[in-house]
Design a protein around this motif. Structure first.
Motif, PDB file in Angstrom:
ATOM      1  N   THR A  38       3.929   7.795   9.273  1.00 39.18           N
ATOM      2  CA  THR A  38       3.484   8.883  10.132  1.00 39.18           C
ATOM      3  C   THR A  38       3.993  10.197   9.555  1.00 39.18           C
ATOM      4  N   VAL A  39       3.076  11.123   9.357  1.00 37.84           N
ATOM      5  CA  VAL A  39       3.418  12.425   8.805  1.00 37.84           C
ATOM      6  C   VAL A  39       3.200  13.463   9.894  1.00 37.84           C
ATOM      7  N   ALA A  40       4.279  14.093  10.325  1.00 40.77           N
ATOM      8  CA  ALA A  40       4.196  15.130  11.348  1.00 40.77           C
ATOM      9  C   ALA A  40       3.943  16.476  10.683  1.00 40.77           C
ATOM     10  N   GLY A  41       2.954  17.195  11.176  1.00 44.73           N
ATOM     11  CA  GLY A  41       2.620  18.490  10.596  1.00 44.73           C
ATOM     12  C   GLY A  41       1.757  18.334   9.364  1.00 44.73           C
ATOM     13  N   GLY A  42       1.301  19.441   8.859  1.00 47.84           N
ATOM     14  CA  GLY A  42       0.496  19.406   7.651  1.00 47.84           C
ATOM     15  C   GLY A  42      -0.982  19.339   7.942  1.00 47.84           C
ATOM     16  N   ASN A  43      -1.743  19.451   6.903  1.00 47.99           N
ATOM     17  CA  ASN A  43      -3.204  19.429   6.971  1.00 47.99           C
ATOM     18  C   ASN A  43      -3.689  18.017   6.688  1.00 47.99           C
ATOM     19  N   PRO A  44      -4.361  17.349   7.647  1.00 47.83           N
ATOM     20  CA  PRO A  44      -4.756  15.954   7.437  1.00 47.83           C
ATOM     21  C   PRO A  44      -5.742  15.758   6.286  1.00 47.83           C
TER      22      PRO A  44
ATOM     23  N   LEU B 113      10.422   9.348  -1.721  1.00 50.14           N
ATOM     24  CA  LEU B 113       9.057   9.370  -1.200  1.00 50.14           C
ATOM     25  C   LEU B 113       8.813  10.721  -0.536  1.00 50.14           C
ATOM     26  N   PHE B 114       7.886  11.487  -1.102  1.00 50.29           N
ATOM     27  CA  PHE B 114       7.511  12.789  -0.562  1.00 50.29           C
ATOM     28  C   PHE B 114       6.122  12.710   0.060  1.00 50.29           C
ATOM     29  N   ALA B 115       5.962  13.286   1.240  1.00 46.57           N
ATOM     30  CA  ALA B 115       4.633  13.610   1.760  1.00 46.57           C
ATOM     31  C   ALA B 115       4.366  15.058   1.385  1.00 46.57           C
ATOM     32  N   VAL B 116       3.220  15.312   0.785  1.00 51.66           N
ATOM     33  CA  VAL B 116       2.886  16.664   0.326  1.00 51.66           C
ATOM     34  C   VAL B 116       1.581  17.078   0.993  1.00 51.66           C
ATOM     35  N   SER B 117       1.622  18.159   1.755  1.00 50.63           N
ATOM     36  CA  SER B 117       0.437  18.659   2.459  1.00 50.63           C
ATOM     37  C   SER B 117       0.146  20.078   2.016  1.00 50.63           C
TER      38      SER B 117
ATOM     39  N   GLY C  45       8.942  27.442   1.540  1.00 51.68           N
ATOM     40  CA  GLY C  45       8.757  28.703   2.230  1.00 51.68           C
ATOM     41  C   GLY C  45       7.319  29.184   2.222  1.00 51.68           C
ATOM     42  N   GLY C  46       6.424  28.395   1.602  1.00 47.90           N
ATOM     43  CA  GLY C  46       5.030  28.805   1.526  1.00 47.90           C
ATOM     44  C   GLY C  46       4.175  28.300   2.671  1.00 47.90           C
ATOM     45  N   GLY C  47       4.753  27.538   3.582  1.00 43.79           N
ATOM     46  CA  GLY C  47       3.989  26.995   4.701  1.00 43.79           C
ATOM     47  C   GLY C  47       4.838  25.993   5.451  1.00 43.79           C
ATOM     48  N   ALA C  48       4.301  25.481   6.556  1.00 39.01           N
ATOM     49  CA  ALA C  48       5.030  24.512   7.364  1.00 39.01           C
ATOM     50  C   ALA C  48       5.223  23.222   6.574  1.00 39.01           C
ATOM     51  N   GLU C  49       6.452  22.730   6.537  1.00 40.10           N
ATOM     52  CA  GLU C  49       6.739  21.516   5.794  1.00 40.10           C
ATOM     53  C   GLU C  49       6.359  20.289   6.629  1.00 40.10           C
ATOM     54  N   PRO C  50       5.651  19.347   6.037  1.00 45.43           N
ATOM     55  CA  PRO C  50       5.396  18.090   6.739  1.00 45.43           C
ATOM     56  C   PRO C  50       6.675  17.264   6.800  1.00 45.43           C
ATOM     57  N   ALA C  51       6.682  16.224   7.614  1.00 45.99           N
ATOM     58  CA  ALA C  51       7.852  15.355   7.734  1.00 45.99           C
ATOM     59  C   ALA C  51       7.395  13.919   7.908  1.00 45.99           C
TER      60      ALA C  51
END
Length: 536
Positions: free
Chosen positions: A454-460, A519-523, A431-437
């Motif tokens: 491929t990670v959709a969303g998030g800060n590159p 496997l988590f993508a964390v942005s 809930g603290g920001g847009a979740e990457p996927a």
């Protein structure tokens, strides 16, 4: 020239807007502390042992000699056990599988007593469960998980443990076996499947005391292929390939830390960015010596944490204080590589009726912050979770909290009643920001394999890929817990707000014992929904 009345009005309006801004900031800060939700009002059993399968379902497991639970077995099935000390003919379940997606609880059939037993997942995702009390003392059981609508169930194997185990610890090894270490009146390690006779470990024997503070020893597989084994206040490096003690480590200051004094321990995340070489052990909480022997005194729990790099040339404990005293806390590695300390009590020790002053406020520990700034208190729960409670990370990043039974049998009234509700805690990153996927996760990874997702969303500029091994949670210790930060290249633009992240799988089974990992993508500190990946 502006009139004085108009200027006063503007000043008042400005102050009001500033107040609103401050209140909004306050609300944001409060909302950033996490939130709680009861996801099951009555699971029927209080889960003493809990584990998340690679289907995303959750195995709940209690002991069998508590009499009837509140979860009936299906189709008139009953457990007939003449060895049971409480109810020899029992038509209720003492294990179940919970599906977070549907909220349903399906009863499972367990025959022998799993009280204070141990466990760990095998490489193929099978949960191996060892020991217990009474007729479960030497038992090895397996649960091969299935989809939520399946009918998988427990299997009691015909091969017994060589040494009966009660309050032992399991660790999955690089060769695919499981080390089963310690237990009440048991000072050995054996391997499942068996690879020889059990081996005596002096540390387990030498750390025993009048309270048996050497039970459920803390065991971590280090990146040099040795085991870190901790009991009471002492620890060793153990070479499992030769079954020999490599080094005795310094005694941690303060109180006893293992059952029944009940601190908790975790190996901090390993990282590919430093070649997987840095290993640190964090250990927090415990009980004043004598708390178990004299529960009426309600002696205070420990307030200290210790941190050690066991592979240093001169390892030493660095101590710091938690925000509050705590024993029976569960220590979890979160997808963002922080540590959550949750559940527990401020006084007493583990055991029936020995805990007082529940600690209902979780604490977040940032291992990368400077000493003195690492702790953050989070939103408290309304439900006390003390003896026989568990905590597990779910694929959606929430933390599932179950159990709590300070009584010999199910006692649903009075002080600290048996807890049949299941909660989910959403840490501040949800809930603290847009979740990457992750849009194209791999199903299998070989050791050292280069791959891209491929990670959709998030800060590159800030995308991490972290592998989290689901542990077996019991008695304030998550057996087999492991988090691996993959070394990633700078993400490249894949178009449409998505980015390609290139990385390499862990190099060996020493770093990542073969298993299913999340496997988590964390942005920017916000994790994706996890993808299940088999490594090895």
């Amino acid at each position: 020239m502006m009139s004085s009345s108009r200027m006063l009005l503007i000043m008042i309006l400005g102050a009001f807007l500033l107040l609103l801004s401050s209140l909004d900031l306050l609300v944001q800060v409060v909302e950033a502390q996490g939130s709680w939700e009861v996801v099951v009002e009555n699971a029927g059993i209080a889960s003493m042992h809990t584990a998340v399968t690679h289907y995303g379902t959750v195995v709940l497991l209690d002991r069998t000699d508590i009499g009837a639970s509140q979860l009936p077995l299906p189709n008139g099935e009953c457990r007939n056990d003449p060895n049971d000390e409480t109810l020899t003919y029992d038509c209720t379940a003492h294990s179940a599988v919970y599906d977070p997606a549907s909220g349903t609880v399906r009863p499972l059939f367990i025959q022998t007593d799993t009280w204070c037993s141990s466990g760990q997942f095998d490489a193929d995702g099978t949960l191996v469960q060892t020991g217990g009390d009474n007729d479960g003392f030497s038992k090895i059981r397996t649960f091969t998980p299935c989809a939520a609508d399946g009918d998988c169930d427990w299997v009691e194997t015909d091969t017994p443990l060589q040494n009966g185990r009660w309050y032992a610890t399991n660790q999955r090894m690089p060769d695919g076996s499981q080390a089963v270490i310690g237990g009440r009146s048991c000072d050995t390690v054996e391997y499942v499947p068996s690879s020889g006779a059990p081996v005596y470990i002096p540390l387990i024997a030498n750390t025993n005391d009048a309270q048996n503070d050497n039970l459920y020893p803390y065991v971590h597989l280090l990146p040099n292929n040795q085991l870190f084994i901790f009991a009471n206040r002492d620890s060793i490096l153990f070479d499992w390939t030769t079954n020999s003690v490599v080094a005795n480590l310094p005694t941690i200051p303060g109180e006893p830390r293992n059952y029944p004094s009940a601190g908790s321990s975790a190996m901090l995340p390993l990282s590919g960015f430093n070649g997987w070489t840095d290993a640190e052990i964090l250990l927090c909480g415990g009980s004043t010596y004598g708390a178990f022997l004299n529960p009426a005194a309600a002696l205070p729990a420990s307030i200290t944490c210790g941190r050690i790099s066991p592979l240093d040339t001169a390892p030493a404990w660095a101590m710091e204080n938690m925000p509050m005293r705590r024993n029976m806390g569960d220590m979890l590695l979160l997808p963002d590589r922080n540590v959550l300390i949750i559940n527990g009590a401020g006084n007493g020790a583990q055991g029936w009726g020995n805990a007082q002053n529940p600690v209902q406020t979780p604490v977040l520990y940032n291992p990368n912050a400077a000493a003195g700034t690492r702790f953050q208190t989070l939103t408290a729960t309304d439900i006390p979770r003390v003896y026989h409670s568990t905590a597990n990370v779910l694929p959606d990043g929430r933390v599932l909290i179950a159990g709590s039974n300070t009584h010999q049998f199910y006692t649903l009234t009075g002080y600290l009643p048996t807890e049949l509700r299941i909660e989910a805690f959403s840490p501040p990153y949800l809930g603290g920001g847009a979740e990457p996927a992750i849009t194209d996760p791999p199903a299998e990874l070989a050791y050292g394999q280069a791959f891209a997702v491929t990670v959709a969303g998030g800060n590159p500029l800030f995308i991490d890929l972290n592998l989290l091994n689901p542990p077996y949670s019991t008695h304030s210790f998550s057996q087999g817990q492991r988090l691996l930060q993959l070394e990633t290249a700078v993400p490249t633009d894949a178009g449409g707000g998505a980015y390609t992240v290139t990385t390499t799988a862990p190099p060996s089974s020493v770093i990542a014992p073969s298993a299913y990992y999340m496997l988590f993508a964390v942005s920017d500190g916000v994790p994706s929904y996890a993808s299940w990946v088999h490594v090895g």
